[in-house]
Design an enzyme around this catalytic site. Structure first.
Site, PDB file in Angstrom:
ATOM      1  N   PHE A 136      14.308  -8.454  -8.550  1.00 40.37           N
ATOM      2  CA  PHE A 136      14.699  -9.869  -8.560  1.00 40.37           C
ATOM      3  C   PHE A 136      13.652 -10.652  -7.788  1.00 40.37           C
ATOM      4  O   PHE A 136      13.349 -10.329  -6.638  1.00 40.37           O
ATOM      5  CB  PHE A 136      16.075 -10.088  -7.929  1.00 40.37           C
ATOM      6  CG  PHE A 136      16.496 -11.536  -7.949  1.00 40.37           C
ATOM      7  CD1 PHE A 136      17.117 -12.065  -9.067  1.00 40.37           C
ATOM      8  CD2 PHE A 136      16.260 -12.365  -6.861  1.00 40.37           C
ATOM      9  CE1 PHE A 136      17.488 -13.407  -9.096  1.00 40.37           C
ATOM     10  CE2 PHE A 136      16.629 -13.695  -6.877  1.00 40.37           C
ATOM     11  CZ  PHE A 136      17.244 -14.223  -8.004  1.00 40.37           C
ATOM     12  N   ASP A 221       6.906  -8.705  -2.687  1.00 41.09           N
ATOM     13  CA  ASP A 221       7.948  -9.715  -2.526  1.00 41.09           C
ATOM     14  C   ASP A 221       8.807  -9.285  -1.337  1.00 41.09           C
ATOM     15  O   ASP A 221       9.643  -8.400  -1.440  1.00 41.09           O
ATOM     16  CB  ASP A 221       8.793  -9.802  -3.807  1.00 41.09           C
ATOM     17  CG  ASP A 221       9.925 -10.825  -3.707  1.00 41.09           C
ATOM     18  OD1 ASP A 221      10.267 -11.239  -2.576  1.00 41.09           O
ATOM     19  OD2 ASP A 221      10.483 -11.192  -4.752  1.00 41.09           O
ATOM     20  N   LYS A 250      13.454 -16.952   3.080  1.00 43.05           N
ATOM     21  CA  LYS A 250      14.720 -16.595   3.718  1.00 43.05           C
ATOM     22  C   LYS A 250      14.648 -16.634   5.240  1.00 43.05           C
ATOM     23  O   LYS A 250      14.746 -17.683   5.857  1.00 43.05           O
ATOM     24  CB  LYS A 250      15.230 -15.256   3.185  1.00 43.05           C
ATOM     25  CG  LYS A 250      15.783 -15.371   1.756  1.00 43.05           C
ATOM     26  CD  LYS A 250      16.524 -14.123   1.351  1.00 43.05           C
ATOM     27  CE  LYS A 250      17.106 -14.216  -0.052  1.00 43.05           C
ATOM     28  NZ  LYS A 250      18.237 -15.136  -0.170  1.00 43.05           N
TER      29      LYS A 250
END
Length: 395
Positions: A136, A221, A250
């Site tokens: 994702f 990522d 994040k």
């Protein structure tokens, strides 16, 4: 008068299936709703609020910066952005930083940088990016094309060309996918939305060697697993590899929206003025917050505590696995753990919420544990007690 939830349903697009609580404030590892109910938060904004809530240093930095300057455009320099970038360079071992606003933006920029660099220095045919099945990478078009889960791509065809997928933790699958057109490999050291699935150390080291051998860029990522989440400042440090490009977001802002691309000096030369931009990226306000996060999380004492508490949490969840046949596996690193069940977990999450514990899924049958990095063992014990009660009640 309509409630906040009902008002929200009137005005927001139907993209989230919110839980029926309205959060109002937070303190430490707890949040409170409008009715005064207290919740132990093991979601942390989905691995965002690493310092928890109402952290004195973060709050002061943001309040002080609001009184000075929030935004001035990247046409001009601002000191908080430079200071945050200097800290990232120091902590990462990489050389150059680009600030944006989110994880998806960071991934998009990373893919652009890979293609720009390849086009300038590796040859015009080096255009393909290989990503992983079950991955994702975000909801924007390039990021969702790179995402290796069909459910996120439904109704969006045709997707972008030049991105293909291979099997995670399978070096032979990557070898078969790689060819003379490959410019980069995009991979999560721990697949987050894919079920908290860590890369095997030998595998990720072989991926790094394969990329170097074939003159292919290694892009990581670390949007969810970076900034201390695994007990290392960046997950790649746990694996002992040196990536070319890293996407962050994040936990970087501790709650304010910021993303970043980190790259080696050589690869960063793929960008020239005008090649990439972000109007709000790296504004003074969010960078003032990121600086505090990096200063606090970057301390080895805190990272050591994350590793210690992660080991403790994993042991407690493993104890649960011995009591409940419904638990298939407990996996992950640091304070990024997943517990896979042989049944959907939504009822468990709702049951825990009713008892004052916030949890989040990662797919239909996996509970994800990503509490603030400041969580204590006593709070882990409290979480496990509630979780065990709910699982016993549900049966």
């Amino acid at each position: 008068m309509l409630s906040v939830m009902d008002r929200g349903k009137e005005v927001f697009m139907n993209t989230y299936a919110q839980f029926p609580i309205v959060l109002e404030k937070g303190d430490g590892v707890y949040v409170y709703d409008q009715e005064g109910n207290k919740y132990l938060d093991f979601v942390a904004g989905i691995a965002v609020n690493g310092l928890g809530y109402n952290h004195a240093g973060l709050q002061k930095a943001l309040k002080d910066q609001v009184d000075k300057l929030t935004h001035c455009s990247n046409l001009y320099w601002n000191e908080p952005a430079v200071e945050a970038a200097e800290l990232l360079v120091k902590l990462s071992g990489l050389d150059k930083i680009f600030f944006c606003n989110s994880g998806a933006e960071a991934v998009e920029g990373a893919m652009k940088l890979a293609r720009k660099y390849a086009g300038k220095y590796l040859g015009p045919d080096k255009v393909e990016i290989i990503a992983m099945n079950n991955s994702f990478h975000g909801r924007t078009y390039g990021a969702v094309t790179a995402t290796g889960q069909l459910k996120y791509q439904k109704g969006l065809s045709p997707l972008l060309p030049g991105i293909k997928h291979c099997e995670y933790n399978d070096i032979e699958s990557l070898q078969e996918a790689m060819n003379d057109k490959t410019c980069a490999v995009l991979i999560e050291p721990i697949q987050g939305e894919g079920g908290i699935r860590p890369a095997e150390k030998d595998y990720l080291q072989e991926v790094s060697k394969l990329c170097k051998k074939n003159n292919v860029l290694l892009m990581l990522d670390e949007v969810q697993c970076g900034v201390g989440r695994t007990g290392y400042m960046f997950a790649y440090q746990r694996y002992g590899i040196e990536p070319d490009i890293v996407a962050l977001a994040k936990g970087l802002g501790g709650g304010v929206p910021i993303g970043a691309i980190m790259a080696s000096k050589k690869v960063a030369e793929g960008f020239s003025p005008g090649d990439h931009a972000s109007t709000y990226g790296g504004n003074a306000l969010v960078c003032a917050g990121a600086k505090v996060v990096l200063e606090v999380v970057g301390q080895e004492t805190l990272l050591e505590q994350v590793r210690k508490k992660g080991t403790y949490l994993k042991a407690q969840l493993t104890n649960l696995q011995e009591k409940f046949n419904d638990i298939i596996e407990v996996r992950g690193h640091g304070l990024m753990l997943g517990m896979e069940m042989n049944k959907p977990v939504k009822e468990i999450i709702l049951g825990c919420m009713a008892k004052g514990l916030l949890l989040v899924g990662s797919g239909e049958k996996i509970i994800r544990f990503v509490p603030p990095l400041i969580v204590e063992e006593k709070e882990i014990d409290f979480m496990v007690t509630i979780l065990e009660e709910v699982m016993s009640e549900i049966g």
